[in-house]
Design an enzyme around this catalytic site. Structure first.
Site, PDB file in Angstrom:
ATOM      1  N   ARG A 259     110.252 -17.797  -8.887  1.00  0.00           N
ATOM      2  CA  ARG A 259     108.891 -17.770  -8.340  1.00  0.00           C
ATOM      3  C   ARG A 259     107.912 -17.502  -9.476  1.00  0.00           C
ATOM      4  O   ARG A 259     107.944 -16.433 -10.068  1.00  0.00           O
ATOM      5  CB  ARG A 259     108.792 -16.685  -7.264  1.00  0.00           C
ATOM      6  CG  ARG A 259     107.588 -16.855  -6.355  1.00  0.00           C
ATOM      7  CD  ARG A 259     107.477 -15.721  -5.358  1.00  0.00           C
ATOM      8  NE  ARG A 259     106.946 -14.517  -5.997  1.00  0.00           N
ATOM      9  CZ  ARG A 259     107.073 -13.291  -5.503  1.00  0.00           C
ATOM     10  NH1 ARG A 259     107.697 -13.090  -4.367  1.00  0.00           N
ATOM     11  NH2 ARG A 259     106.565 -12.252  -6.154  1.00  0.00           N
ATOM     12  N   HIS A 263     103.814 -13.053  -4.686  1.00  0.00           N
ATOM     13  CA  HIS A 263     104.137 -13.491  -3.327  1.00  0.00           C
ATOM     14  C   HIS A 263     102.956 -14.258  -2.748  1.00  0.00           C
ATOM     15  O   HIS A 263     103.099 -15.333  -2.189  1.00  0.00           O
ATOM     16  CB  HIS A 263     104.455 -12.260  -2.476  1.00  0.00           C
ATOM     17  CG  HIS A 263     104.506 -12.516  -1.007  1.00  0.00           C
ATOM     18  ND1 HIS A 263     105.419 -13.387  -0.454  1.00  0.00           N
ATOM     19  CD2 HIS A 263     103.757 -12.030   0.012  1.00  0.00           C
ATOM     20  CE1 HIS A 263     105.224 -13.417   0.862  1.00  0.00           C
ATOM     21  NE2 HIS A 263     104.227 -12.618   1.172  1.00  0.00           N
ATOM     22  N   TYR A 272     105.274  -5.588 -11.090  1.00  0.00           N
ATOM     23  CA  TYR A 272     106.700  -5.460 -10.759  1.00  0.00           C
ATOM     24  C   TYR A 272     107.586  -6.543 -11.370  1.00  0.00           C
ATOM     25  O   TYR A 272     108.795  -6.419 -11.394  1.00  0.00           O
ATOM     26  CB  TYR A 272     106.899  -5.427  -9.229  1.00  0.00           C
ATOM     27  CG  TYR A 272     106.401  -6.656  -8.487  1.00  0.00           C
ATOM     28  CD1 TYR A 272     107.187  -7.801  -8.392  1.00  0.00           C
ATOM     29  CD2 TYR A 272     105.140  -6.663  -7.886  1.00  0.00           C
ATOM     30  CE1 TYR A 272     106.725  -8.921  -7.728  1.00  0.00           C
ATOM     31  CE2 TYR A 272     104.680  -7.789  -7.215  1.00  0.00           C
ATOM     32  CZ  TYR A 272     105.475  -8.912  -7.130  1.00  0.00           C
ATOM     33  OH  TYR A 272     105.017 -10.025  -6.474  1.00  0.00           O
TER      34      TYR A 272
END
Lengths: 346, 325
Positions: A259, A263, A272
């Site tokens: 990814r 998100h 993170y």
């Protein structure tokens, strides 16, 4: 309910070296460029405050979204496709016009949900896309049911759904795969292992980080492919779909990928996500890789690629204009449509 | 016209609709070879084959989700939760997907979820519940709770033909205990039309499912005791529910008991009571009374379960209290 015997515990042989014509490869390139351009434009609109809600991109996963949809039959009588939130390209390939994607993001009347739902919760009979929900893995049992209907009616159609690694921790994934195997339905499950579910890395999601192994445990032939190689995804998917159409039961494909953003557009992923991993995967960008293959292995003229990029630019421009010009549904519609009207063919 | 049990009536309805409409299929745990835990589908697999009467794995989520998917692809699936208690496992598929599908994207989900429900035979906390209240709160789901054999058949026919997801609560305690006349042939019963189980003039009891018979027993005792005339309204379906019939009965009697076997707080009776308060306040001669199960799980042992389930004596006491106004 008899089907040909098969060795369900085996990992299928890898598909033969893809014999994908230049024309097909260029077609995949077009869809990937269109996918990225649509997402980049939508992200800009979001940052300019022109899209309500949030925005979720599938940057870096275009090879999967395009490669999994390309072998499918389109249209109301075609194959069922229920893609997840990272697969904007799947919607385009399966027939949803670009302007309606923007209308969806804007919440306009021209969206497939008339503004009642947002982002990639897109669907309609005309494309045989059911309209996903936010709950990860919920569409897996639905996909089994669609495939069951095809099997019951003796149709050679296939039902396909995709989901992320996080979805494999949910009960719907396990129940759905199990019942698909038992009922031997023509369904293809595409797991996109992008190694993140919001802020949760795959290491905290599961001890079995090769997701295809989970499917083997349910007796579904399963393989893993390089999810950043559109030709590999396309080949694997073509093979799986042919297997389903032949009445040989479900298939599972794990696409290994990464990814390339948070998100959602609002999330500060720098807090993170290890930046070195992002850099490493940046070099494996699926669009760059396809361009390289087209230029170097297939010696496609750069002007041809440029022509595709220009065409896409114009298409996206026109799509945004059309969506911008579209109105919102009348507020009275907020109260309508909870129930379907009585069936006339009962 | 023939006399049938409540269970036979459901079975007849399913069989006739499967013969009439090739799109209808059944799926559930132990429903095929064995004919279902309660034998509602006994003999079905022999008649319709394994493709239309599917013995599924133990997977309420997958069963319900698969029905939704098949329905979107033009089928008319009817699934069975072996006990209505197990629908908790399918809650997400019903509430998240099936209920919201038509609102979101305009594609109907004609599924029926059969739910053997209710207590009265020491089924304990997980085989006795009446979980209709959870689903009545969710827009997009229809809910039927038949009390008579005629309605059991008529409502299963309507449920299958309805283009929406329908939760069909069939009360286990009525299966073989209740017999009644079932009209022959295609006798679909419209959703949202209550039935006057018995006419009366002093007080109304609004109820559905097995509690219709509890109300009947209490009403009989009240009539014998002092001639109190009780009207019993059987809602038949709670989504949609027949407000007009309820309000008409309240206007006639001015006193009302709302009775159900589900638990008290936020039970469907609260919705009925609130509606009466909002729309019929001036016709009332007494407070609206709710008689329900208490806010506890369903206990197992016979004396405890009896204390849990509303009894005719509880309803009679309620009638007496309201009569005093």
């Amino acid at each position: 309910m008899s089907t040909p015997a098969r060795n369900i515990s085996a990992v299928p042989e890898p598909a033969p070296a893809p014999r994908i014509s230049d024309e097909e490869a260029l077609n995949l390139y077009y869809w990937m460029v269109l996918t990225r351009a649509t997402e980049e434009r939508a992200l800009n609109l979001y940052r300019q405050g022109k899209l309500p809600g949030s925005y979720y991109t599938g940057r870096g996963q275009e090879a999967i979204s395009v490669g999994m949809a390309a072998p499918l039959r389109r249209g109301a009588d075609g194959d069922w496709l229920s893609p997840w939130i990272r697969d904007l390209g799947s919607y385009l390939v399966h027939g949803v016009p670009v302007w309606r994607m923007f209308a969806q993001f804007m919440g306009k009347a021209g969206s497939t949900t008339r503004g009642k739902d947002g982002n990639l919760h897109i669907g309609g009979y005309e494309w045989n896309i059911p309209c996903q929900v936010s709950h990860m893995a919920d569409m897996i049992p639905l996909t089994v049911g669609a495939a069951l209907a095809y099997k019951q009616r003796g149709e050679d159609r296939v039902a396909v759904t995709s989901f992320g690694d996080g979805a494999t921790s949910r009960g719907d994934f396990h129940e759905g795969l199990n019942i698909a195997a038992v009922l031997e339905v023509p369904a293809v499950f595409v797991a996109e292992n992008n190694r993140w579910a919001y802020t949760t890395p795959i290491s905290k999601q599961t001890k079995v980080t090769d997701l295809y192994k989970k499917a083997l445990g349910y007796g579904i032939p399963a393989i893993e492919v390089d999810g950043n190689d559109v030709l590999a995804v396309y080949s694997a998917m073509s093979e799986a779909v042919a297997h389903c159409r032949a009445g040989r039961g479900p298939r599972f494909i794990e696409c290994k990928t990464y990814r390339m953003a948070g998100h959602a557009a609002h999330d500060k992923y720098e807090s993170y996500m290890p930046m070195e991993l992002l850099a490493e995967w940046s070099d494996k960008d699926p669009l760059k890789r396809l361009e390289q293959a087209l230029r170097e292995e297939r010696t496609i003229d750069e002007a041809k690629l440029e022509g595709i990029r220009t065409k896409v630019k114009d298409e996206v421009h026109e799509a945004v204009e059309r969506a911008d010009d579209d109105g919102f549904a009348d507020p009275s519609e907020a109260h309508l449509g909870v129930f379907a009207e009585a069936d006339t063919d009962a | 016209m023939a006399i049938k049990t409540y269970l036979q009536a459901i079975s007849d309805g399913l069989r006739e609709e499967m013969r009439r409409d090739q799109r209808v299929f059944l799926i559930g745990e132990d429903i095929g070879v064995y004919g279902g835990a309660f034998k509602v589908t006994q003999g079905f697999q022999q008649e319709f084959g394994e493709d239309r009467v599917i013995d599924s794995p133990l997977s309420e989520t997958a069963i319900t989700g698969a029905c939704t998917g098949a329905a979107l692809m033009g089928m008319r699936p009817v699934c069975e939760m072996q006990f209505s208690d197990f629908v908790s496992c399918a809650f997400d598929q019903l509430v998240t997907v099936a209920a919201k599908q038509h609102y979101r994207v305009g594609t109907p989900v004609p599924i029926v979820v059969r739910l053997p429900s209710g207590g009265g035979f020491s089924g304990g906390p997980f085989h006795s519940q009446n979980p209709e209240g959870f689903f009545a709160h969710c827009p997009g789901l229809k809910i039927a709770c038949p009390a008579t054999p005629a309605d059991a058949k008529g409502l299963i026919l309507s449920a299958i033909r309805d283009p929406n997801p329908v939760l069909y609560f069939e009360h286990k305690h009525l299966y073989r205990r209740i017999k009644g006349e079932v009209p022959d042939g295609d006798t679909a019963v419209e959703f949202g039309k209550a039935r006057v189980h018995q006419e009366g003039s002093d007080l109304s009891i609004i109820t559905y499912g097995a509690m219709v018979y509890t109300a009947e027993e209490a009403a009989k005792a009240a009539a014998e005791q002092d001639g109190t005339s009780v009207e019993i309204i059987d809602l038949r379906t709670i989504t949609p529910w027949d407000r007009e019939a309820v309000l008409a009965s309240v206007a006639k009697t001015s006193k009302v008991i709302v009775l159900h076997e589900d638990t008290h707080t936020s039970g469907f009776g609260a919705e009925i009571a609130a509606t009466i308060a909002e729309e019929a306040f001036e016709t009332l001669d007494a407070p609206v009374m709710r008689i329900t199960a208490p806010d506890t799980p369903v206990p197992f042992s016979p004396p405890l379960e009896k204390a849990y389930l509303p009894q005719p004596g509880d309803v009679l006491a309620g009638i007496e209290r309201l009569a005093a106004y």
